[in-house]
Design an enzyme around this catalytic site. Structure first.
Site, PDB file in Angstrom:
ATOM      1  N   ASP A   1       0.772  -1.096   0.059  1.00 55.74           N
ATOM      2  CA  ASP A   1       0.155  -0.045  -0.107  1.00 55.74           C
ATOM      3  C   ASP A   1       0.973   1.287  -0.015  1.00 55.74           C
ATOM      4  O   ASP A   1       1.527   1.661   1.084  1.00 55.74           O
ATOM      5  CB  ASP A   1      -0.748  -0.006   1.295  1.00 55.74           C
ATOM      6  CG  ASP A   1      -1.835   1.189   1.213  1.00 55.74           C
ATOM      7  OD1 ASP A   1      -2.085   1.669   0.146  1.00 55.74           O
ATOM      8  OD2 ASP A   1      -2.359   1.339   2.329  1.00 55.74           O
TER       9      ASP A   1
ATOM     10  N   ASP B   1      -1.846   5.460  -6.280  1.00 54.36           N
ATOM     11  CA  ASP B   1      -2.023   4.623  -4.960  1.00 54.36           C
ATOM     12  C   ASP B   1      -2.170   3.275  -5.394  1.00 54.36           C
ATOM     13  O   ASP B   1      -3.078   2.758  -6.345  1.00 54.36           O
ATOM     14  CB  ASP B   1      -3.567   5.127  -4.378  1.00 54.36           C
ATOM     15  CG  ASP B   1      -3.683   4.520  -2.927  1.00 54.36           C
ATOM     16  OD1 ASP B   1      -3.121   3.463  -2.687  1.00 54.36           O
ATOM     17  OD2 ASP B   1      -4.472   5.027  -2.100  1.00 54.36           O
TER      18      ASP B   1
END
Length: 430
Positions: free
Chosen positions: A103, A308
């Site tokens: 992440d 992201d």
């Protein structure tokens, strides 16, 4: 996943064993892969498609909340899994194997730990720090704890933390240090991590932890770079959503993370008060010679998107999305497919979009033009159906999600403050 609560960590004294050179790579596993611990054979492609879009919207929601708060180098791999990408690692002495969600939208590296005050159900054994000879808690007297925000001293005078994500997921525990091994021989001592004793919210029984790769010193990449004595940089190559699930791709650290050669373009990272996210500036997207600007005003706000890896779809401001979708509809001279299971998403009933989908080009600041091919912009939620892999949002700041990032070698250099892109067949990054 985006975090809601910020944690700041200064690195503990650390050392490295079994590192050849000053860089290495790790396999990435996609969430849908049978090799992944999160693989659910009972999920349909439609389930995975819908879950991927829901995670994107949860990420954006938590970003709004966060904003209001204020050479001979070793290798390892990434595994794809239902819109997430997993990285295998080992923790402790003796080492215990785990898979963590990769992440770039958060900073903290954590796992579930015994004793559990309130842990979510986990199939694999939860990490027991009492069984590891290398586990150490950070005390309230430590320099690391005194430099933190959003921490407190527990009754035992250890340094406890709280860290939140989208969908109100939360991990609470003790900031500690441990020995972490990536791949078979890349061992790092005294890495700061969260030993989570109270973890609730949107985690499932197969998720064993989360690997934050954001821009703060809490992130795994910052700590690894410190031990390798290299600039803070990393790169990865993500397989497409509907690639062969048995394949893996790579995440690279240190000297292995260079993105070089022909067809490389770079765009500057935009500094903002929030240091976690990798903000960039997107001027617009073109379809052939037809340029669709991000907004109708001449001046584009710097840092209007962030990159992201934890969000699958590309999320765009509603007006921009509407104008782009209109041009895509014009370019594809087919009747869109209407299905109540798919809502208002733009879809087509086809076995492939390769022969009809236009090539879109994302135009980032710095003359960084990044092509988005059919596998990046059309995803199959059910057999014989493909849907546009972007979604409109109310906000002005968009997200460049992992659908659009697939089959591109993407490098983040936090010292040079740039992101580099190179079109690549990620299935060959073995």
């Amino acid at each position: 996943m985006l975090r809601i609560i910020f944690v700041f960590i200064c690195l503990a004294h650390s050392s490295v064993e079994s590192i050849n050179g000053d860089g290495f790579s790790v396999d990435l596993i996609h969430r849908d892969s049978p090799n992944s611990p999160l693989y659910n054979p009972y999920e349909t492609p439609l389930d995975r498609f819908n879950n991927a879009f829901k995670r994107g919207l949860s990420r954006l929601h938590s970003f709004k909340m966060a904003s209001s708060l204020a050479s001979n180098a070793p290798q390892t791999s990434i595994y794809p899994d239902n819109g997430h990408y997993m990285m295998k690692f080992s923790i402790g002495t003796p080492p215990v194997h785990f898979y963590g969600i990769l992440d770039t939208g958060s900073d903290l590296f954590w796992v579930q730990c015994l004793p559990c005050q309130q842990c979510y159900k986990q199939k694999n054994a939860i990490f027991n720090p009492a069984s590891s000879s290398s586990y150490k808690k950070l005390s309230c007297q430590s320099a690391q704890c005194h430099s933190l925000d959003h921490v407190a001293c527990s009754p035992g005078q250890t340094c406890s933390y709280n860290y939140g994500y989208g969908s109100f997921a939360l991990t609470h525990g003790v900031l500690s240090t441990e020995t972490i091994t990536l791949g078979s021989k890349n061992t790092f001592k005294n890495l700061v991590f969260g030993c989570g004793h109270n973890n609730t919210g949107g985690f499932n029984e197969n998720e064993m932890g989360l690997i934050g790769l954001g821009g703060r010193s809490t992130s795994l990449v910052a700590q690894i770079s410190s031990q390798l004595k290299t600039n803070i940089k990393f790169s990865y190559c993500l397989l497409p959503f509907h690639a062969n699930p048995s394949l893996t791709s790579k995440i690279n650290f240190g000297s292995k993370s260079a993105v070089s050669g022909s067809h490389v373009v770079s765009t500057p990272l935009v500094p903002k008060d929030d240091k976690t996210y990798y903000f960039v500036t997107l001027y617009g997207i073109s379809l052939g010679k037809n340029f669709i600007p991000y907004n109708k005003q001449k001046n584009v706000s710097k840092g209007n998107m962030f990159i992201d890896s934890g969000v699958p779809p590309m999320l765009l401001p509603r007006d921009f999305y509407n104008r782009l979708e209109q041009e895509v509809r014009k370019a594809i001279k087919l009747t869109p497919y209407q299905d109540p299971d798919l809502g208002t998403q733009l879809c087509y009933k086809r076995n492939s979009m390769a022969d009809v989908a236009p090539i879109l080009t994302a135009h980032f600041d710095g003359k960084a033009d990044v092509p988005l091919v059919s596998t990046s912009i059309f995803i199959s939620p059910k057999e014989g159906v493909f849907c546009f892999a972007m979604q409109p949002i109310k906000e002005d700041v968009g997200i460049f999600g992992n659908f659009a990032q697939s089959n591109i070698l993407i490098g983040f250099d936090l010292d040079k403050r740039i992101v580099s892109f190179k079109p690549t067949d990620c299935s060959k990054q073995q």
